[in-house]
Motif scaffolding. Structure first.
Motif: not given
Length: 219
Positions: A60-68, A177-181, A211-214
């Motif tokens: 369960r991935i939470t997206t945030d434009e300020n996070l990498i 963000q978090g999707a497979e590349f 996808g989980l650790t910031v």
């Protein structure tokens, strides 16, 4: 948890090898009970080992434009300021994640945005922790610009065991963000190059999850 699509062919080949090996043992030494059971045990261990290489756990991935976000599972082995010479041509913070054979091998987008640069480089297969692996080994280089104009670069690097890099992106594509590349079979390393003003949220030795650790934050 499911099995990743990149594992289907490998698992089919392993299953065929196991079937042939067991058939040969039964044909040539059917009365050697110890050999039959040893073959069963080794076959089971081999299949389970290969199976875990290609596991695809639900996240369960939470997206945030300020996070990498971290692009891969593994351990942080490098955090340093370096000169990025392939695309940015300037100083960046490099964070490197070593993926061992027991880690999940899926690679995930650290940020959402547009792919501004992509290159595939054939190369050598030095061990992933070799200082020259990031410039001499087989690798891909991907740069993504976010909607806020921030740009980062990340690099898949093959290693001594990882002999195949898979990627699912191209220049001009939009990524989430978090999707497979991509996927690196049997582990290796992923390098991420952040702006100098980014805040790094991990330290060397940390175990991280893709996808989980910031990994860090834009300032």
């Amino acid at each position: 948890m499911t099995i990743h699509k990149e594992g289907y062919t490998s698992l089919a080949i392993v299953a065929l090898v196991i079937f042939v090996a067991n058939a040969l043992v039964h044909y040539f030494i059917p009365d050697a009970t110890w050999a039959v059971w040893l073959t069963y045990i080794l076959s089971f261990l081999l299949f389970v080992t290969i199976l875990q290489f290609f596991r695809n756990p639900r996240r369960r991935i939470t997206t945030d434009e300020n996070l990498i976000l971290c692009p891969a599972d593994g351990k942080v082995v490098v955090i340093e300021e370096v000169e990025e010479t392939e695309y940015f041509q300037d100083r960046r913070i490099q964070v490197s994640i070593f993926m061992s054979p027991i880690n999940v091998h899926i690679n995930r987008n650290p940020v959402s945005g547009t792919v501004t640069f992509f290159r595939y480089h054939p190369g050598k297969y030095l061990v992933a922790w070799h200082p020259k692996s990031s410039t001499l080994n087989e690798r891909t280089t991907i740069a993504v610009q976010t909607g806020q104009g921030k740009e980062i670069l990340f690099r898949q690097i093959a290693g001594a065991m990882a002999r195949r890099i898979v990627w699912y992106v191209e220049e001009g594509a939009s990524v989430q963000q978090g999707a497979e590349f991509g996927f690196i079979k049997f582990g290796s390393r992923v390098d991420v190059f952040l702006p100098l003003d980014a805040k790094v949220d991990v330290k060397i030795g940390d175990k991280v999850s893709g996808g989980l650790t910031v990994l860090g934050r834009f300032q």
